[in-house]
Scaffold this motif. Structure first.
Motif, PDB file in Angstrom:
ATOM      1  N   TRP A  38       0.727  -1.200   0.170  1.00 29.38           N
ATOM      2  CA  TRP A  38       0.065   0.025  -0.020  1.00 29.38           C
ATOM      3  C   TRP A  38       0.861   1.139  -0.093  1.00 29.38           C
ATOM      4  N   TYR A  39       0.376   2.081  -1.071  1.00 31.51           N
ATOM      5  CA  TYR A  39       1.243   3.321  -1.095  1.00 31.51           C
ATOM      6  C   TYR A  39       0.319   4.467  -0.973  1.00 31.51           C
ATOM      7  N   ARG A  40       0.723   5.785  -0.565  1.00 28.79           N
ATOM      8  CA  ARG A  40      -0.161   6.815  -0.902  1.00 28.79           C
ATOM      9  C   ARG A  40       0.716   7.778  -1.703  1.00 28.79           C
ATOM     10  N   GLN A  41       0.235   8.760  -2.422  1.00 29.31           N
ATOM     11  CA  GLN A  41       0.728   9.563  -3.380  1.00 29.31           C
ATOM     12  C   GLN A  41       0.327  10.971  -3.061  1.00 29.31           C
ATOM     13  N   ASP A  42       1.244  11.860  -2.827  1.00 25.53           N
ATOM     14  CA  ASP A  42       1.010  13.273  -2.675  1.00 25.53           C
ATOM     15  C   ASP A  42       1.936  14.142  -3.508  1.00 25.53           C
ATOM     16  N   PRO A  43       1.382  15.361  -3.700  1.00 20.05           N
ATOM     17  CA  PRO A  43       2.156  16.040  -4.387  1.00 20.05           C
ATOM     18  C   PRO A  43       3.699  16.633  -3.672  1.00 20.05           C
ATOM     19  N   GLY A  44       4.758  16.261  -4.502  1.00 21.84           N
ATOM     20  CA  GLY A  44       5.861  16.552  -3.889  1.00 21.84           C
ATOM     21  C   GLY A  44       6.766  15.560  -3.169  1.00 21.84           C
ATOM     22  N   HIS A  45       5.709  14.388  -3.053  1.00 21.78           N
ATOM     23  CA  HIS A  45       6.442  13.286  -2.082  1.00 21.78           C
ATOM     24  C   HIS A  45       6.545  11.947  -3.043  1.00 21.78           C
ATOM     25  N   GLY A  46       5.923  11.975  -4.152  1.00 22.80           N
ATOM     26  CA  GLY A  46       5.867  10.739  -5.010  1.00 22.80           C
ATOM     27  C   GLY A  46       5.131   9.623  -4.362  1.00 22.80           C
ATOM     28  N   LEU A  47       5.562   8.287  -4.469  1.00 20.60           N
ATOM     29  CA  LEU A  47       4.608   7.462  -3.736  1.00 20.60           C
ATOM     30  C   LEU A  47       5.414   6.886  -2.510  1.00 20.60           C
ATOM     31  N   ARG A  48       4.937   6.947  -1.437  1.00 25.82           N
ATOM     32  CA  ARG A  48       5.423   6.409  -0.354  1.00 25.82           C
ATOM     33  C   ARG A  48       4.721   5.396   0.253  1.00 25.82           C
ATOM     34  N   LEU A  49       5.635   4.429   0.579  1.00 29.16           N
ATOM     35  CA  LEU A  49       5.225   2.969   1.269  1.00 29.16           C
ATOM     36  C   LEU A  49       4.445   2.940   2.607  1.00 29.16           C
ATOM     37  N   ILE A  50       3.485   2.540   2.871  1.00 30.86           N
ATOM     38  CA  ILE A  50       2.632   2.608   4.177  1.00 30.86           C
ATOM     39  C   ILE A  50       2.813   1.251   4.834  1.00 30.86           C
ATOM     40  N   HIS A  51       2.699   0.136   4.358  1.00 32.05           N
ATOM     41  CA  HIS A  51       2.725  -1.116   4.836  1.00 32.05           C
ATOM     42  C   HIS A  51       2.652  -1.972   3.521  1.00 32.05           C
ATOM     43  N   TYR A  52       3.471  -3.223   3.811  1.00 30.91           N
ATOM     44  CA  TYR A  52       3.461  -4.185   2.698  1.00 30.91           C
ATOM     45  C   TYR A  52       3.231  -5.624   3.544  1.00 30.91           C
ATOM     46  N   SER A  53       3.194  -6.502   2.514  1.00 31.98           N
ATOM     47  CA  SER A  53       2.790  -7.912   2.869  1.00 31.98           C
ATOM     48  C   SER A  53       3.677  -8.926   2.061  1.00 31.98           C
ATOM     49  N   TYR A  54       4.384  -9.872   2.846  1.00 35.82           N
ATOM     50  CA  TYR A  54       5.273 -10.737   2.216  1.00 35.82           C
ATOM     51  C   TYR A  54       4.607 -12.354   2.161  1.00 35.82           C
ATOM     52  N   GLY A  55       3.390 -12.298   2.579  1.00 34.19           N
ATOM     53  CA  GLY A  55       2.674 -13.426   2.653  1.00 34.19           C
ATOM     54  C   GLY A  55       1.477 -13.418   3.525  1.00 34.19           C
ATOM     55  N   VAL A  56       0.516 -14.368   3.332  1.00 29.20           N
ATOM     56  CA  VAL A  56      -0.506 -14.257   4.355  1.00 29.20           C
ATOM     57  C   VAL A  56      -0.167 -14.088   5.793  1.00 29.20           C
ATOM     58  N   LYS A  57      -0.824 -13.497   6.284  1.00 24.20           N
ATOM     59  CA  LYS A  57      -0.680 -12.871   7.845  1.00 24.20           C
ATOM     60  C   LYS A  57       0.837 -12.315   8.056  1.00 24.20           C
ATOM     61  N   ASP A  58       1.569 -12.055   7.009  1.00 27.46           N
ATOM     62  CA  ASP A  58       2.900 -11.428   7.105  1.00 27.46           C
ATOM     63  C   ASP A  58       2.958 -10.052   6.633  1.00 27.46           C
TER      64      ASP A  58
END
Lengths: 111, 113
Positions: free
Chosen positions: A34-54
């Protein structure tokens, strides 16, 4: 195009309300982001998952939580939305962790 | 502290000419670099990538150059077309970085016909 959908595509909510965004993939890819995109910041990573429940935190995780109970679904929750969380949110998937494929985005407005 | 920087917020180019988009990075551990293109109201789409063992990668009109000593990469689009008008994001990753990408702030490319 990779099979990624996001719902809702647009949402307007009020400060203090909970919000859940959904990302659904049909590619059976291991990694989801999950990313958010805001002007001047590009795409910033919020959280990520590397597998079910991970899952793990990204660069801007404060105020957000995630869950992944199935390979195909990755949920992003704002427990109590604030105006600073007004943004465009993108989900991405990856099989090997390098090239990521993005969904169409969710435009969230917090009043 | 931005690890990936795109110092030009925007670039305007005449149709048929070359577009050069630049990207600098600070983390010497980065070993894989990508460019994404984004149209309004759509998600970013992968364009081209390069591994740190190479200094150039071509795909049709798009070429990415990597200068590791300068920690600099550039995307060349030749010839530029009006349909290339979009936001271009540079991204970087590193082995052991948890399969995550770090993105630059983006450069808006306008190709004038």
């Amino acid at each position: 195009d990779a099979g990624i959908t996001q719902s809702p595509r647009h949402k307007v909510t009020e400060t203090g309300t909970p919000v859940t965004l959904r990302c659904h993939q049909t590619e059976n890819h291991r990694y989801m982001y999950w990313y958010r995109q805001d002007p001047g910041h590009g795409l910033r990573l919020i959280h990520y998952s590397y597998g079910v429940k991970d899952t793990d935190k990204g660069e801007v995780s404060d105020g957000y939580s995630v869950s992944r109970s199935k390979t195909e679904d990755f949920l992003l929750t704002l427990e109590s939305a604030t105006s600073s969380q007004t943004s465009v949110y993108f989900c991405a998937i990856s099989d090997r962790g390098n090239e990521q494929f993005f969904g169409p985005g969710t435009r969230l407005t917090v009043l | 502290d931005q690890q990936v920087k795109q110092n030009s917020p925007s670039l305007s180019v005449q149709e048929g000419r070359i577009s050069i988009l630049n990207c600098d990075y600070t983390n010497s551990m980065f070993d894989y670099f990508l460019w994404y293109k984004k149209y309004p109201a759509e998600g970013p789409t992968f364009l081209i990538s390069i591994s740190s063992i190479k200094d150039k990668n071509e795909d049709g009109r798009f070429t990415v150059f990597l200068n590791k000593s300068a920690k600099h990469l550039s995307l060349h689009i030749v010839p530029s077309q009006p349909g290339d008008s979009a936001v271009y994001f540079c991204a970087a990753s590193a082995i052991g970085y948890g399969n995550k990408l770090v993105f630059g702030a983006g450069t808006i490319l306008r190709v004038k016909s």
